[in-house]
Design an enzyme around this catalytic site. Structure first.
Site, mmCIF file in Angstrom:
data_model
loop_
_atom_site.group_PDB
_atom_site.id
_atom_site.type_symbol
_atom_site.label_atom_id
_atom_site.label_comp_id
_atom_site.label_asym_id
_atom_site.label_seq_id
_atom_site.Cartn_x
_atom_site.Cartn_y
_atom_site.Cartn_z
ATOM 1 N N SER A 80 -5.231 -35.586 30.543
ATOM 2 C CA SER A 80 -4.797 -34.989 29.284
ATOM 3 C C SER A 80 -3.602 -35.620 28.904
ATOM 4 O O SER A 80 -3.058 -35.399 27.760
ATOM 5 C CB SER A 80 -4.662 -33.551 29.203
ATOM 6 O OG SER A 80 -5.998 -32.857 29.305
ATOM 7 N N GLU A 180 -12.772 -36.767 26.402
ATOM 8 C CA GLU A 180 -12.848 -35.496 27.201
ATOM 9 C C GLU A 180 -14.277 -35.165 27.117
ATOM 10 O O GLU A 180 -14.944 -34.899 25.887
ATOM 11 C CB GLU A 180 -11.809 -34.311 26.806
ATOM 12 C CG GLU A 180 -10.382 -34.748 27.258
ATOM 13 C CD GLU A 180 -9.399 -33.601 27.515
ATOM 14 O OE1 GLU A 180 -9.847 -33.245 28.711
ATOM 15 O OE2 GLU A 180 -8.582 -33.363 26.712
#
Length: 309
Positions: A80, A180
């Site tokens: 992330s 993601e």
């Protein structure tokens, strides 16, 4: 020669020549700096043994120009952490070619969000109304909202667009290949969606203290980093409580060799020039959880090697 090239190691201490980020040209030092690099190497080697994993780390003192590193040129997954760079790319696009972009409402459907619902605490709440890129940046950086990160990527041409942004900043190492949640899928030797501690630190320095972004955009980016809610047990936990920290974390999870990282800009009391700390970790065995204490301990070791502790 770049900071990245000279930080190959596993450990090295160096001094950066004055410039926009003080990391564009680095020359090796001897004496106390060499000693601090040796101490850092010994400390992190011991941590790796206790952790049964790998640590990559870089510290840059923008006041003195001193740089230290360990496994600085080895690849680790972004996880992330990519969101802070995606946000910077969107800020740059809004400033240079798409005026008003940061305030335009972006909408999506529940079906588009479904794959990332569990990792998208803020965008889930705004499915009916949508969010602006400014709101998505805040959610992506402060809460590591997964769908916010993917939606920011769409504003700049997807993962390939972010890789292009890296190249435009002079970063020839970092790359993003997937959105993601697939970008967290990693195993040793995987190059997709990776960077190095040196490359991440150098580019992050340019974005938070250099001229790559407009001063107002730098201010917004740093403000979001300072407001981050995900890194309390990582770099922040390894530094004195009266130090000011802005950071962005990344976590791959136990199924991805326990990868975890943190990237921070740090101000110590009484110093106007910050330090940059870049820490990446993974376990040697898969299906093993990450350990935030290793990142905190590495941050302490970097601060000591830079002479700030």
């Amino acid at each position: 020669m770049t900071a990245s090239a000279l930080l190959g190691g596993p450990a090295h201490a160096a001094s950066a020549v004055t410039g926009e980020t003080r990391t564009s040209s680095v020359a090796a030092r001897t004496g106390s700096n060499a000693s601090s690099g040796s101490d850092l190497s010994k400390t992190l080697q011991e941590l790796e043994k206790s952790y049964n994993g790998r640590i990559g780390a870089v510290g840059i003192d923008l006041g003195t120009g001193k740089t230290v590193g360990y496994r600085a040129d080895e690849r680790f997954p972004f996880n992330s952490m990519f969101k802070v760079f995606a946000c910077a790319a969107v800020l740059h696009k809004a400033r240079t070619s798409d005026p008003g972009l940061m305030d335009k409402v972006v909408r999506w459907t529940p079906a588009e969000l479904a794959e990332l619902t569990a990792n998208s605490p803020e965008t889930t709440e705004y499915t009916d109304t949508g969010m602006t890129p400014a709101q998505l940046c805040r959610a992506g950086i402060t809460k590591s909202d997964g769908f916010a990160g993917n939606t920011l990527l769409k504003q700049i041409g997807g993962p390939r667009g972010l890789t292009g942004f890296f190249r435009a900043t002079g970063d020839q190492t970092s790359r993003l290949d997937r959105p993601e949640p697939r970008l967290t899928e990693w195993k040793p030797g995987e190059e997709r969606d990776t960077t190095t501690p040196a490359a991440a630190a150098q580019t992050f320095t340019k974005l938070t203290t250099g001229k790559t972004l407009h001063a107002r955009d730098r201010g917004r980016l740093v403000g979001w980093l300072k407001a981050s809610l995900t890194g309390a047990n990582r770099i922040r936990a390894g530094l004195p409580k009266d130090w000011t920290v802005g950071d962005k974390t990344g976590t791959g999870g136990a199924k991805n060799y326990g990868t975890a990282n943190d990237l921070a800009i740090v101000w110590t009391p009484g110093s106007s020039a910050p330090i940059i700390l870049s820490v990446f970790t993974n376990r040697n065995l898969n299906n093993t959880p990450n350990d935030d204490k290793m990142i905190a301990s590495t941050a302490t070791a970097l601060a000591k090697a830079l002479g700030r502790l």
